[in-house]
Write an enzyme that holds these catalytic residues in place. Structure first.
Site, PDB file in Angstrom:
ATOM      1  N   ALA A   1       0.837  -1.213   0.000  1.00 36.18           N
ATOM      2  CA  ALA A   1       0.000   0.000   0.000  1.00 36.18           C
ATOM      3  C   ALA A   1       0.867   1.257   0.000  1.00 36.18           C
ATOM      4  O   ALA A   1       1.981   1.262   0.500  1.00 36.18           O
ATOM      5  CB  ALA A   1      -0.889   0.006   1.233  1.00 36.18           C
TER       6      ALA A   1
ATOM      7  N   THR B   1      -3.384   3.883   1.149  1.00 38.49           N
ATOM      8  CA  THR B   1      -4.480   4.061   2.077  1.00 38.49           C
ATOM      9  C   THR B   1      -5.428   5.149   1.586  1.00 38.49           C
ATOM     10  O   THR B   1      -5.003   6.254   1.231  1.00 38.49           O
ATOM     11  CB  THR B   1      -3.953   4.427   3.475  1.00 38.49           C
ATOM     12  OG1 THR B   1      -3.199   3.338   3.974  1.00 38.49           O
ATOM     13  CG2 THR B   1      -5.083   4.735   4.449  1.00 38.49           C
TER      14      THR B   1
ATOM     15  N   ASN C   1       9.270   8.768   4.692  1.00 37.01           N
ATOM     16  CA  ASN C   1       8.113   9.531   4.221  1.00 37.01           C
ATOM     17  C   ASN C   1       7.266   9.990   5.384  1.00 37.01           C
ATOM     18  O   ASN C   1       7.157   9.322   6.413  1.00 37.01           O
ATOM     19  CB  ASN C   1       7.292   8.709   3.212  1.00 37.01           C
ATOM     20  CG  ASN C   1       6.180   7.917   3.874  1.00 37.01           C
ATOM     21  OD1 ASN C   1       5.086   8.433   4.117  1.00 37.01           O
ATOM     22  ND2 ASN C   1       6.453   6.655   4.206  1.00 37.01           N
TER      23      ASN C   1
ATOM     24  N   GLY D   1       1.331  11.437   5.051  1.00 37.59           N
ATOM     25  CA  GLY D   1       0.135  11.790   5.822  1.00 37.59           C
ATOM     26  C   GLY D   1      -1.165  11.475   5.092  1.00 37.59           C
ATOM     27  O   GLY D   1      -2.118  12.263   5.135  1.00 37.59           O
ATOM     28  N   PHE D   2      -1.214  10.307   4.446  1.00 39.07           N
ATOM     29  CA  PHE D   2      -2.446   9.848   3.763  1.00 39.07           C
ATOM     30  C   PHE D   2      -2.981  10.901   2.788  1.00 39.07           C
ATOM     31  O   PHE D   2      -4.176  11.208   2.771  1.00 39.07           O
ATOM     32  CB  PHE D   2      -3.564   9.520   4.775  1.00 39.07           C
ATOM     33  CG  PHE D   2      -3.334   8.287   5.623  1.00 39.07           C
ATOM     34  CD1 PHE D   2      -2.340   7.373   5.337  1.00 39.07           C
ATOM     35  CD2 PHE D   2      -4.165   8.035   6.719  1.00 39.07           C
ATOM     36  CE1 PHE D   2      -2.149   6.245   6.124  1.00 39.07           C
ATOM     37  CE2 PHE D   2      -3.986   6.905   7.515  1.00 39.07           C
ATOM     38  CZ  PHE D   2      -2.975   6.016   7.219  1.00 39.07           C
TER      39      PHE D   2
ATOM     40  N   ASN E   1      -5.546  -0.122   8.146  1.00 38.81           N
ATOM     41  CA  ASN E   1      -4.230   0.434   8.461  1.00 38.81           C
ATOM     42  C   ASN E   1      -4.286   1.191   9.782  1.00 38.81           C
ATOM     43  O   ASN E   1      -4.845   2.277   9.853  1.00 38.81           O
ATOM     44  CB  ASN E   1      -3.784   1.361   7.322  1.00 38.81           C
ATOM     45  CG  ASN E   1      -2.410   1.948   7.569  1.00 38.81           C
ATOM     46  OD1 ASN E   1      -1.724   1.563   8.520  1.00 38.81           O
ATOM     47  ND2 ASN E   1      -2.009   2.873   6.724  1.00 38.81           N
TER      48      ASN E   1
ATOM     49  N   SER F   1       0.246   3.611  10.332  1.00 37.14           N
ATOM     50  CA  SER F   1       1.022   4.698   9.744  1.00 37.14           C
ATOM     51  C   SER F   1       1.492   5.615  10.865  1.00 37.14           C
ATOM     52  O   SER F   1       0.711   5.975  11.749  1.00 37.14           O
ATOM     53  CB  SER F   1       0.175   5.504   8.770  1.00 37.14           C
ATOM     54  OG  SER F   1       0.844   6.717   8.483  1.00 37.14           O
TER      55      SER F   1
ATOM     56  N   ASN G   1       2.309   8.660  10.443  1.00 35.76           N
ATOM     57  CA  ASN G   1       2.162  10.055  10.016  1.00 35.76           C
ATOM     58  C   ASN G   1       0.779  10.652  10.232  1.00 35.76           C
ATOM     59  O   ASN G   1       0.511  11.763   9.786  1.00 35.76           O
ATOM     60  CB  ASN G   1       2.554  10.176   8.535  1.00 35.76           C
ATOM     61  CG  ASN G   1       3.984   9.713   8.311  1.00 35.76           C
ATOM     62  OD1 ASN G   1       4.870  10.105   9.056  1.00 35.76           O
ATOM     63  ND2 ASN G   1       4.188   8.853   7.327  1.00 35.76           N
ATOM     64  N   THR G   2      -0.116   9.894  10.865  1.00 34.47           N
ATOM     65  CA  THR G   2      -1.419  10.434  11.235  1.00 34.47           C
ATOM     66  C   THR G   2      -1.472  10.401  12.756  1.00 34.47           C
ATOM     67  O   THR G   2      -1.470   9.312  13.342  1.00 34.47           O
ATOM     68  CB  THR G   2      -2.552   9.586  10.600  1.00 34.47           C
ATOM     69  OG1 THR G   2      -2.478   9.724   9.187  1.00 34.47           O
ATOM     70  CG2 THR G   2      -3.931  10.023  11.079  1.00 34.47           C
TER      71      THR G   2
ATOM     72  N   LYS H   1      -2.980  -4.182   9.375  1.00 33.74           N
ATOM     73  CA  LYS H   1      -1.559  -3.871   9.121  1.00 33.74           C
ATOM     74  C   LYS H   1      -0.936  -3.208  10.342  1.00 33.74           C
ATOM     75  O   LYS H   1      -1.442  -2.196  10.820  1.00 33.74           O
ATOM     76  CB  LYS H   1      -1.440  -2.963   7.904  1.00 33.74           C
ATOM     77  CG  LYS H   1       0.017  -2.673   7.524  1.00 33.74           C
ATOM     78  CD  LYS H   1       0.123  -2.127   6.124  1.00 33.74           C
ATOM     79  CE  LYS H   1       1.541  -1.770   5.768  1.00 33.74           C
ATOM     80  NZ  LYS H   1       1.650  -1.280   4.393  1.00 33.74           N
TER      81      LYS H   1
ATOM     82  N   THR I   1       5.243  -5.470   7.983  1.00 30.67           N
ATOM     83  CA  THR I   1       4.895  -4.321   8.787  1.00 30.67           C
ATOM     84  C   THR I   1       4.843  -3.038   7.942  1.00 30.67           C
ATOM     85  O   THR I   1       5.295  -3.023   6.806  1.00 30.67           O
ATOM     86  CB  THR I   1       5.962  -4.037   9.896  1.00 30.67           C
ATOM     87  OG1 THR I   1       7.191  -3.642   9.245  1.00 30.67           O
ATOM     88  CG2 THR I   1       6.205  -5.226  10.776  1.00 30.67           C
ATOM     89  N   ASN I   2       4.412  -2.001   8.614  1.00 28.51           N
ATOM     90  CA  ASN I   2       4.476  -0.659   8.066  1.00 28.51           C
ATOM     91  C   ASN I   2       5.910  -0.108   8.270  1.00 28.51           C
ATOM     92  O   ASN I   2       6.817  -0.866   8.616  1.00 28.51           O
ATOM     93  CB  ASN I   2       3.433   0.219   8.787  1.00 28.51           C
ATOM     94  CG  ASN I   2       2.834   1.257   7.858  1.00 28.51           C
ATOM     95  OD1 ASN I   2       3.585   1.970   7.169  1.00 28.51           O
ATOM     96  ND2 ASN I   2       1.522   1.355   7.820  1.00 28.51           N
TER      97      ASN I   2
END
Ligand SMILES: Cc1cc2nc3c(=O)[nH]c(=O)nc-3n(C[C@H](O)[C@H](O)[C@H](O)COP(=O)(O)O)c2cc1C
Length: 340
Positions: A61, A85, A110, A113-114, A171, A174, A176-177, A216, A244-245
């Site tokens: 993803a 995502t 990275n 942030g979606f 997900n 992440s 970044n959120t 995930k 994993t992420n």
């Protein structure tokens, strides 16, 4: 051939080269040309989550967040394609720059942030695609939805994508959120998974098909935390786990240009961390749920290592940026060699 393309792409900013690659792969896919760019992987069908995969090597993803190049990626030889995502509403993501290459370490950082055009756009792209193989749709929450109401966003996405996905990835990993990763733990995780499972049952009735749900997770977990995730997944009757992420660790990139940028680190430096999580999951699960392994596959042998650690399928992101489509076949061949 990819080394030449890479030389040109790496002259551009990472995000420009990302957008250009998606455009080119998407256009090649619409014209049915991408199969000419690389030798097709050996056929290695596998059945996981009740789905038939052409081979066990998928696109992770985040590369095709909006589903703009599904046919293009499939034609490059991926055995399955995961898009997203995606969030309920479109959102711009974090300010640029937010994507960094660390070539000395075969790594990427990275903090996108979606950024995505929202679930309705993604569904239009899915409907326009010709791909008939396994399509995963990875869902998340909008950045301005409070984490206490995250479940509403996941359910809204699940409702919309259910009929169009082979499987759906939730997900919760992440970095970044803000607050997202807190959903991986304790009651927050249990409540989210229970709500998703109940909705999955309703949707299965409505659509006459059961679409598997995969969760995930992040690599930044202790063995004890991983074991708790496993009991929550089994308790809520989930269908798979993706490990994993990206990682928050900076091990392996200290001192490198961009090594201290904020965000998630992927590629070679996350490989061992990620494979360790796969091993812990495999030990805890004893085959009760399939594992999809992702993180740091930059050579075929790394894909084989993930399968040997207990995974049924693998996915690739950063390795694709550094090695191009030939890595897909190399990974399939290395996995096939394990079976001999
Ligand atoms: C630029 C970038 C964007 C990503 N976006 C997403 C995303 O939207 N959703 C997700 O689940 N994972 C996302 N990921 C994580 C990857 O899917 C993968 O789990 C991670 O990068 C580890 O694999 P790799 O070492 O092969 O890159 C992203 C990774 C990168 C490098």
């Amino acid at each position: 051939m990819y080394s030449l393309a890479r030389e040109l792409l790496f002259k551009l900013s990472p995000e420009t080269s990302h957008e250009l690659s998606i455009d080119l792969i998407g256009a090649g896919g619409r014209l049915g040309l991408n199969g000419l760019l690389t030798k097709a992987p050996t056929s290695l069908p596998v059945n996981v989550m009740g789905l038939q995969f052409a081979n066990p090597v998928g696109l992770a993803a985040g590369l095709d967040k909006n589903g703009d190049a599904i046919d293009g990626f499939a034609q490059l030889g991926f055995g399955f394609v995961e898009i997203g995502t995606v969030t309920p509403r479109p959102q711009p993501g974090n300010p640029k720059p937010r994507l960094f290459r660390l070539p000395e370490a075969e790594a990427v950082i990275n903090r996108m942030g979606f950024n995505n055009h929202g679930v309705d756009h993604l569904l239009e792209r899915v409907k326009a695609a010709k791909f008939k193989g396994v399509l995963g749709i990875n869902i998340g929450k909008n950045f301005d939805t409070p984490v206490e109401r995250a479940v509403d966003d996941y359910l809204a996405c699940l409702d919309k994508v259910y009929a169009h996905a082979s499987y759906v990835t939730v997900n919760v990993s992440s970095p970044n959120t803000p607050g997202l990763r807190s959903l991986q733990f304790g009651d927050s995780l249990k409540e989210l998974l229970e709500a998703l499972r109940r909705r999955q049952e309703d949707l299965a009735q409505e659509h006459g098909k059961r679409v598997p749900l995969a969760i995930k997770i992040a690599p930044d977990m202790s063995d004890e935390e991983t074991a708790l995730v496993v009991s929550a997944l089994l308790g809520a009757d989930m269908d798979a786990v993706i490990a994993t992420n990206t990682t928050l660790s900076r091990e392996g990139v200290e001192g490198l240009a961009h090594g201290d940028e904020a965000g998630g680190l992927s590629g070679a430096p996350v490989r061992d961390k990620s494979t360790h999580i796969v091993k812990v999951l495999a030990g805890e699960l004893s085959g009760r749920l399939p594992i999809i392994a992702v993180g740091g596959i930059t050579e075929g042998k790394h894909a084989a290592e993930k399968i040997a650690a207990g995974a049924s399928l693998v996915q690739i992101y950063s390795g694709f940026i550094y090695k191009g489509p030939a890595l897909i076949r190399e990974a399939v061949d290395a996995i096939a060699a394990l079976r001999k």
